[in-house]
Motif scaffolding. Structure first.
Motif, PDB file in Angstrom:
ATOM      1  N   ALA A 115       7.908  14.869  11.113  1.00 39.25           N
ATOM      2  CA  ALA A 115       7.828  14.342  12.611  1.00 39.25           C
ATOM      3  C   ALA A 115       8.613  15.137  13.373  1.00 39.25           C
ATOM      4  CB  ALA A 115       8.312  13.013  12.566  1.00 39.25           C
ATOM      5  N   SER A 116       8.212  15.265  14.527  1.00 37.70           N
ATOM      6  CA  SER A 116       8.771  16.111  15.548  1.00 37.70           C
ATOM      7  C   SER A 116       9.903  14.982  16.230  1.00 37.70           C
ATOM      8  CB  SER A 116       8.039  16.541  16.436  1.00 37.70           C
ATOM      9  OG  SER A 116       7.287  15.444  17.542  1.00 37.70           O
ATOM     10  N   ALA A 117      11.003  15.535  16.959  1.00 38.88           N
ATOM     11  CA  ALA A 117      11.807  14.560  17.775  1.00 38.88           C
ATOM     12  C   ALA A 117      11.127  13.926  18.615  1.00 38.88           C
ATOM     13  CB  ALA A 117      12.958  15.405  18.431  1.00 38.88           C
ATOM     14  N   GLN A 118      10.185  14.354  19.161  1.00 44.72           N
ATOM     15  CA  GLN A 118       9.145  13.806  20.342  1.00 44.72           C
ATOM     16  C   GLN A 118       8.251  12.701  19.545  1.00 44.72           C
ATOM     17  OE1 GLN A 118       9.556  14.586  23.712  1.00 44.72           O
ATOM     18  NE2 GLN A 118       8.696  12.607  23.660  1.00 44.72           N
ATOM     19  N   ASP A 119       7.744  12.780  18.249  1.00 38.69           N
ATOM     20  CA  ASP A 119       7.256  11.731  17.660  1.00 38.69           C
ATOM     21  C   ASP A 119       7.968  10.469  17.245  1.00 38.69           C
ATOM     22  OD1 ASP A 119       4.895  13.309  17.183  1.00 38.69           O
ATOM     23  OD2 ASP A 119       5.612  14.246  15.203  1.00 38.69           O
ATOM     24  N   VAL A 120       9.264  10.990  17.083  1.00 40.85           N
ATOM     25  CA  VAL A 120      10.267   9.598  16.706  1.00 40.85           C
ATOM     26  C   VAL A 120      10.464   9.184  18.359  1.00 40.85           C
ATOM     27  CG1 VAL A 120      12.522   9.249  16.011  1.00 40.85           C
ATOM     28  CG2 VAL A 120      11.179  10.707  14.625  1.00 40.85           C
ATOM     29  N   ASP A 143      17.629   2.660  16.180  1.00 44.05           N
ATOM     30  CA  ASP A 143      18.516   3.234  17.163  1.00 44.05           C
ATOM     31  C   ASP A 143      19.494   4.198  16.553  1.00 44.05           C
ATOM     32  OD1 ASP A 143      16.723   2.164  19.083  1.00 44.05           O
ATOM     33  OD2 ASP A 143      18.073   0.393  19.531  1.00 44.05           O
ATOM     34  N   HIS A 144      20.192   3.799  15.569  1.00 40.52           N
ATOM     35  CA  HIS A 144      21.292   4.510  15.037  1.00 40.52           C
ATOM     36  C   HIS A 144      20.763   5.682  14.338  1.00 40.52           C
ATOM     37  CE1 HIS A 144      24.978   5.482  12.948  1.00 40.52           C
ATOM     38  NE2 HIS A 144      24.350   5.351  11.625  1.00 40.52           N
ATOM     39  N   PHE A 145      19.877   5.528  13.528  1.00 36.49           N
ATOM     40  CA  PHE A 145      19.305   6.397  12.557  1.00 36.49           C
ATOM     41  C   PHE A 145      18.475   7.631  13.341  1.00 36.49           C
ATOM     42  CE2 PHE A 145      20.422   3.645   8.997  1.00 36.49           C
ATOM     43  CZ  PHE A 145      21.253   4.382   8.348  1.00 36.49           C
ATOM     44  N   MET A 146      17.542   6.966  14.094  1.00 35.83           N
ATOM     45  CA  MET A 146      16.764   7.833  14.683  1.00 35.83           C
ATOM     46  C   MET A 146      17.323   8.794  16.144  1.00 35.83           C
ATOM     47  SD  MET A 146      14.625   8.021  12.871  1.00 35.83           S
ATOM     48  CE  MET A 146      13.776   6.959  11.384  1.00 35.83           C
ATOM     49  N   LYS A 147      18.499   8.040  16.592  1.00 35.64           N
ATOM     50  CA  LYS A 147      18.892   8.929  17.804  1.00 35.64           C
ATOM     51  C   LYS A 147      19.457  10.289  17.510  1.00 35.64           C
ATOM     52  CE  LYS A 147      22.937   8.379  21.108  1.00 35.64           C
ATOM     53  NZ  LYS A 147      24.075   7.908  21.513  1.00 35.64           N
ATOM     54  N   GLY A 148      18.930  11.295  18.220  1.00 37.18           N
ATOM     55  CA  GLY A 148      19.322  12.728  18.196  1.00 37.18           C
ATOM     56  C   GLY A 148      18.600  13.140  16.950  1.00 37.18           C
ATOM     57  N   TYR A 149      17.362  12.566  16.057  1.00 43.29           N
ATOM     58  CA  TYR A 149      16.779  13.011  15.162  1.00 43.29           C
ATOM     59  C   TYR A 149      16.184  14.344  15.338  1.00 43.29           C
ATOM     60  CZ  TYR A 149      12.872  14.122  12.079  1.00 43.29           C
ATOM     61  OH  TYR A 149      11.963  14.944  11.553  1.00 43.29           O
ATOM     62  N   GLN A 150      16.355  15.450  14.571  1.00 46.02           N
ATOM     63  CA  GLN A 150      15.779  16.719  14.692  1.00 46.02           C
ATOM     64  C   GLN A 150      15.032  17.163  13.177  1.00 46.02           C
ATOM     65  OE1 GLN A 150      15.353  18.797  17.359  1.00 46.02           O
ATOM     66  NE2 GLN A 150      15.892  17.175  18.264  1.00 46.02           N
ATOM     67  N   PRO A 151      13.993  17.637  13.121  1.00 48.89           N
ATOM     68  CA  PRO A 151      13.398  18.049  11.951  1.00 48.89           C
ATOM     69  C   PRO A 151      14.369  18.986  11.296  1.00 48.89           C
ATOM     70  CG  PRO A 151      11.749  18.241  13.420  1.00 48.89           C
ATOM     71  CD  PRO A 151      13.135  17.888  14.246  1.00 48.89           C
ATOM     72  N   GLY A 152      14.353  19.075   9.864  1.00 49.21           N
ATOM     73  CA  GLY A 152      14.994  20.026   9.149  1.00 49.21           C
ATOM     74  C   GLY A 152      16.608  19.568   9.114  1.00 49.21           C
ATOM     75  N   GLY A 153      17.012  18.519   9.632  1.00 50.34           N
ATOM     76  CA  GLY A 153      18.564  18.135   9.676  1.00 50.34           C
ATOM     77  C   GLY A 153      18.611  17.277   8.306  1.00 50.34           C
ATOM     78  N   ASP A 154      19.990  16.564   8.221  1.00 50.77           N
ATOM     79  CA  ASP A 154      20.149  15.711   7.059  1.00 50.77           C
ATOM     80  C   ASP A 154      19.342  14.579   6.729  1.00 50.77           C
ATOM     81  OD1 ASP A 154      22.238  17.561   6.502  1.00 50.77           O
ATOM     82  OD2 ASP A 154      23.733  16.388   7.642  1.00 50.77           O
ATOM     83  N   GLN A 155      18.424  14.309   7.493  1.00 48.76           N
ATOM     84  CA  GLN A 155      17.636  13.171   7.165  1.00 48.76           C
ATOM     85  C   GLN A 155      16.145  13.715   7.253  1.00 48.76           C
ATOM     86  OE1 GLN A 155      17.516   9.455   9.528  1.00 48.76           O
ATOM     87  NE2 GLN A 155      17.953  10.551  11.432  1.00 48.76           N
ATOM     88  N   GLY A 156      15.086  13.299   6.720  1.00 50.08           N
ATOM     89  CA  GLY A 156      13.886  13.550   6.695  1.00 50.08           C
ATOM     90  C   GLY A 156      12.957  12.585   7.440  1.00 50.08           C
TER      91      GLY A 156
END
Length: 175
Positions: A115-120, A143-156
């Motif tokens: 997912a892209s940051a925009q998808d989330v 809100d906690h987990f998805m804030k600042g999500y970027q593909p390729g980070g520590d969460q998928g």
């Protein structure tokens, strides 16, 4: 004239273009030259690396020859043919821990890639609610987990799309 990739039911053409690299290879399964090399997970009892072309995955011959699968699907209510198609005839995706395939409306969903940051950020309320149910989380956790999500980070966050009701589903895991 270059041979085009076969059409896979449960992945987008865009994802197929990333999991099959343009690289001339000799397929271990069919022993034919291929302009594409599979670059995804293979779960097999076979020792060592297996070089595969898209056609041997698509027709199931690679799964049969190597007692292999490419994905897991945990919805046991699905028809056996759907489970076979996803597990044995659909290219897999790499995830941190578990690449389980999303299902909805009594069918497997179509995988789009990370997912892209925009998808989330643009996730609909039904998408968020499904994620909360699937992962036993609440809105505050989203809100906690998805804030600042970027593909390729520590969460998928892996994007799937229901073929029947158009719901976007996010599978999720951590490093």
């Amino acid at each position: 004239m270059e041979k085009s990739l076969p059409k896979f039911i449960y992945i987008t053409d865009d994802y197929a273009g990333t999991v099959f690299l343009k690289n001339s290879i000799m397929c271990d399964c069919c022993q034919k030259e291929s302009p594409y090399q599979y670059n995804g997970p293979v779960y097999s009892v076979e020792e060592g690396e297996i070089t595969l072309c898209p056609w041997c995955i698509h027709d199931g011959s690679a799964a049969e020859k190597y007692a292999a699968s490419f994905n897991d699907i945990y919805d046991e209510s699905l028809e056996e043919a759907i489970i076979t198609t996803v597990c044995e005839q659909t290219p897999g995706y790499s995830s941190w821990q578990d690449q389980g395939w999303a299902a909805h409306c009594k069918d497997a969903c179509v995988y789009h890639g990370d997912a892209s940051a925009q998808d989330v950020a643009d996730a609909s309320e039904p998408t968020r609610q499904k994620w909360m149910r699937d992962y036993e989380q609440d809105a505050e956790s989203w809100d906690h987990f998805m804030k600042g999500y970027q593909p390729g980070g520590d969460q998928g966050v892996y994007k799937f799309h229901c073929r029947h009701c158009d719901l976007i589903i996010f599978n999720w895991d951590f490093s």
